[in-house]
Design a protein around this motif. Structure first.
Motif, PDB file in Angstrom:
ATOM      1  N   ASN A  37       0.810  -1.219   0.000  1.00  0.00           N
ATOM      2  CA  ASN A  37       0.000   0.000   0.000  1.00  0.00           C
ATOM      3  C   ASN A  37       0.844   1.269   0.000  1.00  0.00           C
ATOM      4  O   ASN A  37       0.384   2.317  -0.432  1.00  0.00           O
ATOM      5  N   HIS A  38       2.047   1.189   0.535  1.00  0.00           N
ATOM      6  CA  HIS A  38       2.941   2.343   0.620  1.00  0.00           C
ATOM      7  C   HIS A  38       4.295   1.948   0.033  1.00  0.00           C
ATOM      8  O   HIS A  38       5.186   1.513   0.766  1.00  0.00           O
ATOM      9  N   PRO A  39       4.485   2.087  -1.267  1.00  0.00           N
ATOM     10  CA  PRO A  39       5.729   1.632  -1.905  1.00  0.00           C
ATOM     11  C   PRO A  39       6.979   2.360  -1.419  1.00  0.00           C
ATOM     12  O   PRO A  39       8.082   1.860  -1.605  1.00  0.00           O
ATOM     13  N   GLU A  40       6.811   3.493  -0.782  1.00  0.00           N
ATOM     14  CA  GLU A  40       7.980   4.223  -0.296  1.00  0.00           C
ATOM     15  C   GLU A  40       8.488   3.687   1.040  1.00  0.00           C
ATOM     16  O   GLU A  40       9.580   4.027   1.477  1.00  0.00           O
ATOM     17  N   ARG A  41       7.716   2.814   1.693  1.00  0.00           N
ATOM     18  CA  ARG A  41       8.101   2.281   3.004  1.00  0.00           C
ATOM     19  C   ARG A  41       8.573   0.826   2.877  1.00  0.00           C
ATOM     20  O   ARG A  41       8.018   0.051   2.110  1.00  0.00           O
TER      21      ARG A  41
END
Length: 87
Positions: A8-12
């Motif tokens: 859901n959060h590709p940056e994390r």
């Protein structure tokens, strides 16, 4: 070494894996109580106090009767075929 990212959060970076769908999740998406992702698999169970999806009893009865009749028809065909081809 490859770092897995949250679905859901590709940056994390992912810190866990959902036990239901197997996708990587971050701290925010992980539910440590259930081991599932909060926003997808966690929604599949009804909330406490909410009624679940009820099954239609008539559909179950009709499907069961049709399955029994189909089995009996196959048994009758097998018996008739044995009688016809035994002579």
């Amino acid at each position: 070494m490859e770092v897995y990212r949250c679905m859901n959060h590709p940056e994390r970076p992912a810190v866990a894996q959902c036990t239901r769908c197997g996708k990587p999740v971050c701290d925010e998406c992980d539910n440590p109580e259930t081991g599932r992702c909060r926003y997808r698999c966690g929604e599949m169970n009804p909330a406490p106090g909410m009624p679940g999806r009820s099954k239609n009893i008539w559909v179950t009865v009709i499907v069961s009767i049709l399955a029994i009749l189909g089995g009996l028809a196959l048994l009758l065909l097998a018996i008739c075929g044995t009688i016809l081809f035994s002579y």
